[in-house]
Design a protein around this motif. Sequence first.
Motif, PDB file in Angstrom:
ATOM      1  N   TRP A   1      11.489  54.881   2.154  1.00 48.24           N
ATOM      2  CA  TRP A   1      12.725  54.715   2.913  1.00 48.24           C
ATOM      3  C   TRP A   1      13.470  56.042   2.961  1.00 48.24           C
ATOM      4  O   TRP A   1      13.237  56.930   2.138  1.00 48.24           O
ATOM      5  CB  TRP A   1      13.603  53.640   2.265  1.00 48.24           C
ATOM      6  CG  TRP A   1      12.991  52.276   2.311  1.00 48.24           C
ATOM      7  CD1 TRP A   1      13.092  51.368   3.326  1.00 48.24           C
ATOM      8  CD2 TRP A   1      12.160  51.660   1.321  1.00 48.24           C
ATOM      9  NE1 TRP A   1      12.377  50.224   3.032  1.00 48.24           N
ATOM     10  CE2 TRP A   1      11.797  50.374   1.802  1.00 48.24           C
ATOM     11  CE3 TRP A   1      11.684  52.065   0.067  1.00 48.24           C
ATOM     12  CZ2 TRP A   1      10.987  49.506   1.079  1.00 48.24           C
ATOM     13  CZ3 TRP A   1      10.872  51.195  -0.649  1.00 48.24           C
ATOM     14  CH2 TRP A   1      10.531  49.934  -0.146  1.00 48.24           C
TER      15      TRP A   1
ATOM     16  N   VAL B   1      16.097  46.980  -0.688  1.00 52.60           N
ATOM     17  CA  VAL B   1      15.828  46.347   0.610  1.00 52.60           C
ATOM     18  C   VAL B   1      16.792  45.193   0.857  1.00 52.60           C
ATOM     19  O   VAL B   1      16.998  44.338  -0.007  1.00 52.60           O
ATOM     20  CB  VAL B   1      14.366  45.851   0.670  1.00 52.60           C
ATOM     21  CG1 VAL B   1      14.145  44.937   1.874  1.00 52.60           C
ATOM     22  CG2 VAL B   1      13.413  47.039   0.725  1.00 52.60           C
TER      23      VAL B   1
ATOM     24  N   GLY C   1      18.132  51.211   9.324  1.00 52.63           N
ATOM     25  CA  GLY C   1      17.116  50.935   8.328  1.00 52.63           C
ATOM     26  C   GLY C   1      15.772  51.423   8.836  1.00 52.63           C
ATOM     27  O   GLY C   1      15.280  50.947   9.861  1.00 52.63           O
TER      28      GLY C   1
ATOM     29  N   LEU D   1      15.949  47.846  13.477  1.00 49.62           N
ATOM     30  CA  LEU D   1      15.061  47.950  12.323  1.00 49.62           C
ATOM     31  C   LEU D   1      13.864  48.795  12.736  1.00 49.62           C
ATOM     32  O   LEU D   1      13.118  48.415  13.642  1.00 49.62           O
ATOM     33  CB  LEU D   1      14.598  46.562  11.871  1.00 49.62           C
ATOM     34  CG  LEU D   1      15.695  45.501  11.711  1.00 49.62           C
ATOM     35  CD1 LEU D   1      15.082  44.167  11.288  1.00 49.62           C
ATOM     36  CD2 LEU D   1      16.750  45.952  10.714  1.00 49.62           C
TER      37      LEU D   1
ATOM     38  N   MET E   1      20.874  48.629   6.769  1.00 51.93           N
ATOM     39  CA  MET E   1      20.254  48.259   5.493  1.00 51.93           C
ATOM     40  C   MET E   1      18.762  48.575   5.515  1.00 51.93           C
ATOM     41  O   MET E   1      18.108  48.492   6.554  1.00 51.93           O
ATOM     42  CB  MET E   1      20.465  46.773   5.201  1.00 51.93           C
ATOM     43  CG  MET E   1      21.912  46.370   5.034  1.00 51.93           C
ATOM     44  SD  MET E   1      22.095  44.727   4.292  1.00 51.93           S
ATOM     45  CE  MET E   1      21.627  45.068   2.598  1.00 51.93           C
ATOM     46  N   ASP E   2      18.211  48.926   4.350  1.00 54.31           N
ATOM     47  CA  ASP E   2      16.780  49.200   4.260  1.00 54.31           C
ATOM     48  C   ASP E   2      15.986  47.943   4.599  1.00 54.31           C
ATOM     49  O   ASP E   2      16.354  46.826   4.223  1.00 54.31           O
ATOM     50  CB  ASP E   2      16.410  49.679   2.857  1.00 54.31           C
ATOM     51  CG  ASP E   2      16.813  51.120   2.613  1.00 54.31           C
ATOM     52  OD1 ASP E   2      16.961  51.873   3.600  1.00 54.31           O
ATOM     53  OD2 ASP E   2      16.980  51.501   1.438  1.00 54.31           O
TER      54      ASP E   2
END
Length: 248
Positions: free
Chosen positions: A247, A42, A231, A210, A26-27
């Motif tokens: 992103w 996000v 992400g 992350l 996930m962002d």
Amino acid sequence: MLHALLLGLVLALGTGPTVTPPPGGMDVDYQLGGVVAPAPNVGVVVRDRRAAPAPGVYNVCYVNGFQTQPDEARLWRRHPGLVLRRGGRPVVDEAWGEWLLDLRTPAKRQRLAAIVGRWIDRCARDGFDGVELDNLDSFTRSHGLLKARHAKKYARLLTRRAHAAGLAVAQKNWADLDGRRLGFDFAVAEECGRYDECGAYVATYGDRVLVVEYRRRDFRRTCAEYGDRLGVVLRDRDLRPRGVRAWC
């Protein structure tokens, strides 16, 4: 008092709340320099422990677990024996102006874990889902005073405390360490593309990494190699609330 007693019981029994790492891929937004409403894409937000979590996303609480924050010198002057010293002066991470914490003895590690543990507990009470413990590799900046074993023993105290509070724990730094053995659940990897470390974190944590990059060329390369799995966010180095964000 009741919270402390319950926490002690949880640690003694080895049981506690369910810990949920962030969803993979996930962002992410890295908001240590100030908060702003997350963009719609996000799903994971990292904020300082003194900030409130963002609604509707997975929230990670930033805690500088192995060094001091520059604006907290007054706090640590009340605990001079817990600051690593060389020739009577604090050992400083010159890049950030942070004092290193003294992890060398069991007694000091326990005292430090009690202080940092209160911050971790506060993260949980405030509604965060995970905690990032920064500067796991502080021993590499200690002029040989700290050893890897000191960091590992101290890290175990902090990850146990976080799990007892119901928080997943992010490894920060020391890419070639398998932090799962110390209780870490995922990783926050600053500039892993720049320093060719993303693969090491992925080998340990899969898609629960992350990534934060600060140079556009590193961001582009990281997106090309890992953007379909991780992400990855491009931020300005000062992490300003209205600063650079992109992103993959």
